[in-house]
Design an enzyme around this catalytic site. Sequence first.
Site, mmCIF file in Angstrom:
data_model
loop_
_atom_site.group_PDB
_atom_site.id
_atom_site.type_symbol
_atom_site.label_atom_id
_atom_site.label_comp_id
_atom_site.label_asym_id
_atom_site.label_seq_id
_atom_site.Cartn_x
_atom_site.Cartn_y
_atom_site.Cartn_z
ATOM 1 N N GLY A 108 -11.735 -126.345 19.532
ATOM 2 C CA GLY A 108 -12.365 -127.061 18.418
ATOM 3 C C GLY A 108 -13.063 -126.177 17.407
ATOM 4 N N GLN A 109 -13.015 -124.835 17.590
ATOM 5 C CA GLN A 109 -13.651 -123.962 16.613
ATOM 6 C C GLN A 109 -12.978 -124.171 15.265
ATOM 7 O OE1 GLN A 109 -12.709 -122.962 19.651
ATOM 8 N NE2 GLN A 109 -14.034 -121.365 20.470
ATOM 9 N N GLN A 110 -13.741 -123.914 14.204
ATOM 10 C CA GLN A 110 -13.256 -124.227 12.856
ATOM 11 C C GLN A 110 -11.860 -123.664 12.573
ATOM 12 O OE1 GLN A 110 -16.051 -123.234 9.852
ATOM 13 N NE2 GLN A 110 -15.316 -124.870 8.526
ATOM 14 N N LEU A 116 -9.491 -123.082 14.549
ATOM 15 C CA LEU A 116 -8.429 -123.696 15.365
ATOM 16 C C LEU A 116 -8.106 -125.130 14.914
ATOM 17 C CD1 LEU A 116 -9.558 -122.507 18.928
ATOM 18 C CD2 LEU A 116 -7.689 -121.598 17.558
#
Length: 190
Positions: free
Chosen positions: A66-68, A70
């Site tokens: 969920g990192q930006q 990704l």
Amino acid sequence: MKSPQYSVLILGLDNAGKTTFLESLKNQYNQQSKPLDKITPTVGQNVGVIHLPANSCNLKFWDVGGQQNLRKLWPSYYAQCHGIIFIVDSSDKLRLNECKEVFLNMVIEDDQLSDSGIPILMLANKQDKEDSLEVQDIKEIFNKIAEKLDASDSRVLPISALTSKGVKESIDWLIVRMQRNKKNRPPTYR
Ligand code: GDP
């Protein structure tokens, strides 16, 4: 004999509890997983398959991170998945707005989601924490956005991935909707 298999995408901001949720599922259905309090943040994809004997099918879960950086990969999975689980950290009030924006973008940016009828389940996670928002508060924010998904079933349910409370019920909700939508998105057979 081959069993039908449905693919489920697990989305949400980093730290929402996606990995813990997937491990909790593996724990409950497969009896083999990591201790739930020893989970480290996902780098890249985390994939797991569970078998549901009562429904005679398998569910394959994709936690794609969920990192930006990704999040831009998420749409490439929409065409193949049969259901989406979007996990919210109900105790992180500071990031609730970011979470809402990410969900809104996901819903409005991609016609595949509203046209395919794939069910979208929002999980209000970390309900075991005392300072968590109530599921009703999360519903007020997310149901308004989910209304834009004409063809899809959607629901907000409370869970604690860490204690596994509500996890099984969430799968029960999702499997019924994915089976109902199988004309639009037939399962694969494995
Ligand atoms: P991910 O980045 O979305 O995969 O999040 P993780 O599964 O790695 O979880 C991030 C942090 O939140 C970890 O410290 C988890 O132990 C914690 N966490 C996840 N689910 C819960 C929950 O239901 N309750 C509590 N109290 N903590 C949780």
